[in-house]
Design a protein around this motif. Structure first.
Motif, PDB file in Angstrom:
ATOM      1  N   THR B  39     -53.825 -27.097  43.189  1.00 24.38           N
ATOM      2  CA  THR B  39     -55.221 -26.892  43.585  1.00 24.38           C
ATOM      3  C   THR B  39     -55.699 -28.031  44.467  1.00 24.38           C
ATOM      4  N   LYS B  40     -55.325 -29.251  44.097  1.00 31.48           N
ATOM      5  CA  LYS B  40     -55.746 -30.398  44.918  1.00 31.48           C
ATOM      6  C   LYS B  40     -55.183 -30.282  46.324  1.00 31.48           C
ATOM      7  N   VAL B  42     -54.116 -27.555  47.946  1.00 33.69           N
ATOM      8  CA  VAL B  42     -54.693 -26.429  48.666  1.00 33.69           C
ATOM      9  C   VAL B  42     -56.101 -26.772  49.147  1.00 33.69           C
ATOM     10  N   THR B  43     -56.865 -27.455  48.301  1.00 32.49           N
ATOM     11  CA  THR B  43     -58.228 -27.821  48.667  1.00 32.49           C
ATOM     12  C   THR B  43     -58.226 -28.806  49.830  1.00 32.49           C
ATOM     13  N   LEU B 112     -57.291 -36.538  47.171  1.00 35.04           N
ATOM     14  CA  LEU B 112     -56.579 -35.441  46.537  1.00 35.04           C
ATOM     15  C   LEU B 112     -55.074 -35.488  46.754  1.00 35.04           C
TER      16      LEU B 112
ATOM     17  N   ILE C  54     -59.688 -21.776  44.135  1.00 32.31           N
ATOM     18  CA  ILE C  54     -60.028 -22.960  44.902  1.00 32.31           C
ATOM     19  C   ILE C  54     -61.477 -22.925  45.348  1.00 32.31           C
ATOM     20  N   THR C  89     -60.696 -30.859  40.696  1.00 32.80           N
ATOM     21  CA  THR C  89     -60.603 -31.094  42.141  1.00 32.80           C
ATOM     22  C   THR C  89     -61.969 -31.329  42.764  1.00 32.80           C
TER      23      THR C  89
END
Lengths: 299, 134, 146
Positions: B39-40, B42-43, B112, C54, C89
């Motif tokens: 997730t990190k 992709v973000t 990230l 996301i 995140t």
């Protein structure tokens, strides 16, 4: 990148393989690093024969001195197996690496005989061979290190799970009693699992109790804050309980801003608040035989 | 370090940003990242892809799946021939923005990932490289 | 043009975001929601992001904007179902979405909205008071304490 094919190495390996193997075995058996207690001569011979064969094959296929190229793959994989097997038997990583390095001597002698008089040719060929053998020897050490690391990390995970269980105190209330010094990595892992449990149990309140934590540094304090913020984003509240005076002082000293965080001195106080938050209260059972129990009741 | 595979994706439209996100997710899974690390990554990719599109006026991303000493990694290189960033120092501090909200994107993305490099020449373009290891 | 569907459930609007949105779609949602709030006079908006894997800074800001605009239109917004990885995140990115109320799932989110409905015309004040996710809003201890 030395081109091994332009040297006499391929021919030497093909023509003199049996010879080289014998001399190599003699080398190994005579060495002080031999571990006859862990491996007998027959096993050693078999391992050496297999490696030498793959070595010769790779060179014969036109491999250069980059051991990461595809021609060296079979040899690398065989050595990875050797490294792991020997590691399990009790060989030190150096001893395993010496297995590979000791090939240099017999190889050099065979090359010297083939290059009689041609010093330049000999030094080129031997340099190429040295680069490869060094690379392959180091490869065994890397494989060893990697497998140790994975054992250690697996043990760490197990210890982590045992040492920081997430406990359900009541419907919708979780507690995370943390014991011992918190390091950044541990805190991160534990916090991730707390958030996961919040989702799994649908808990709206999580109590993080740090009574058993002697000290907290900035990184850990920041992780705690991030966890609390993340939990809030998910829809749950966190209460920190059991802050010792020393930790309170450290937190103020470090300038960490806890003003938006709910803190309670003891786990008991935190539990009481959590019950209130989830709409419960504790009532004392009346002295008559029948009546409401003193378990937390809906309010 | 050995590149297991690589692919270049265009960043010219908004749908491309979505495509970059999805490709990054797939590759992050192949690299064996945990859900949080996926997730990190992709973000971060989403942030940088958006920068490339909006500030850099379009560009591309080079995706590389890496392996070193048995550990897998994912490296993304975002490149554009846009106006470039005049003050990298400032752009990398939280809150800095030229109105496109880029400040948050750059400094946030840096947190990230494991590796973050940025080069930018005014009038020439920008390149941002990020990488994450398992 | 594709749009994200907005359902009306009594006095509330329910949005379930299940696709990976591109920026334009997100902005369209923002516009559509504010319009529907005005059209229907809804006092609550529930945004379900349990399927979103996301949320980047753009989407995050969009969600905060929706909450802010809804507040001005006298409607409470509750964001539900954020996944742990997404929450971690977002926090790392530096976005904590202050002023956006949250709940673990649609059911709890609805309960939160229903409680806030007992105080109509006070969307802004209520948001300042409430701690995100607190179900015991009636208790005197609803404030964050130190």
């Amino acid at each position: 990148m030395t081109n091994l094919a332009s040297t006499k190495l391929p021919q030497v390996l093909q023509a003199r393989e049996a010879d080289i193997l014998d001399r190599w075995l003699q080398e190994q058996l005579a060495a002080t690093s031999l571990r006859s207690d862990l491996m007998n001569a027959a096993q050693l011979r078999e391992q050496s024969r297999e490696f030498l064969g793959l070595f010769g094959q790779a060179v014969g296929q036109g491999a250069d001195t980059n051991i990461h190229s595809p021609q060296w793959r079979a040899a690398r994989e065989m050595l990875a197996g050797v490294s792991q097997a020997r590691g399990t038997l009790g060989f030190s990583p150096s001893e395993t690496a010496m297995f590979v390095f000791s090939l240099k001597q017999p190889l050099f002698r065979a090359l010297a005989e083939a290059y009689a008089g041609d010093a330049a040719g000999l030094s080129d060929a031997f340099w190429g061979a040295t680069l490869v053998i060094d690379g392959l020897g180091l490869h065994t050490t890397e494989v060893y290190q990697k497998s140790r690391e994975s054992v250690i990390s697996r043990q760490q995970e197990e210890m982590l799970e045992l040492s920081t269980p997430v406990v359900k105190l009541w419907d919708g209330i979780l507690a995370l009693p943390m014991i011992g010094t918190l390091d950044s990595a541990r805190t991160q892992v534990v916090m991730e699992s707390l958030l996961q449990r919040i989702v799994e149990t649908g808990a709206e309140v999580a109590i993080i109790d740090i009574t058993g934590v002697p000290t907290v540094d900035t990184l850990v304090a920041q992780h705690l804050l991030k966890t609390i913020t993340a939990a809030r984003l998910m829809g749950a509240d966190c209460i920190i309980s059991g802050i010792r005076p020393q930790i309170a002082a450290t937190i103020v000293h470090l300038g960490v801003d806890l003003s938006a965080v709910i803190t309670k001195a003891t786990l008991a106080d935190a539990f009481a608040l959590a019950l209130q938050r989830t709409g419960m209260y504790v009532a004392r059972r009346p002295t008559t035989a029948t009546g409401p129990s003193s378990a937390p009741a809906r309010g | 370090m050995p590149v297991l595979k690589s692919e270049s994706l265009p960043i010219r439209t908004q749908n491309d940003i979505v495509a970059v996100r999805q490709a990054t997710r797939t590759w992050a899974v192949q690299a064996g990242f945990s859900i949080v690390d996926q997730t990190k990554m992709v973000t971060a990719a989403s942030e940088l892809a958006r920068n490339t599109l909006q500030y850099g006026r379009g560009g591309e991303v080079l995706m590389e799946l890496l392996e070193e000493a048995g550990r897998r990694g994912l490296r993304l290189t975002f490149e554009d021939q846009g106006p470039g960033i005049p003050s990298l120092e400032m752009a990398l501090t939280d809150g800095y923005t030229t109105g496109s909200g880029m400040g948050l994107g750059l400094s946030g993305s840096r947190r990230l990932v494991n590796e973050f490099h940025i080069e930018s020449v005014v009038g020439s373009g920008t390149r941002v490289v990020i990488a994450r290891w398992r | 043009m594709e749009r994200i569907p907005i359902l009306k459930m009594g006095a509330f609007l329910l949005v379930s975001i299940q696709v990976d949105m591109h920026d334009r779609l997100a902005l369209t949602l923002q516009d559509d929601l504010t319009e529907r709030i005005t059209q229907t006079g809804a006092h609550g908006v529930l945004i379900d992001i349990s399927s979103l894997e996301i949320v980047d800074s753009f989407i995050g800001r969009m969600l905060a904007n929706i909450a802010a605009m809804a507040r001005i239109l006298d409607a409470h917004t509750v964001l539900v179902g954020m996944q742990p990885a997404v929450a971690i995140t977002l926090v790392e990115l530096g976005l904590s979405l202050p002023g956006v109320r949250t709940a673990l799932n649609v059911e709890k989110g609805m309960r939160l909205l229903q409680q806030s409905l007992r105080r109509p015309g006070e969307a802004a004040a209520a948001d300042a008071d409430d701690v995100a996710g607190a179900a015991g809003a009636e208790s005197p201890d609803a404030r964050p304490e130190v």
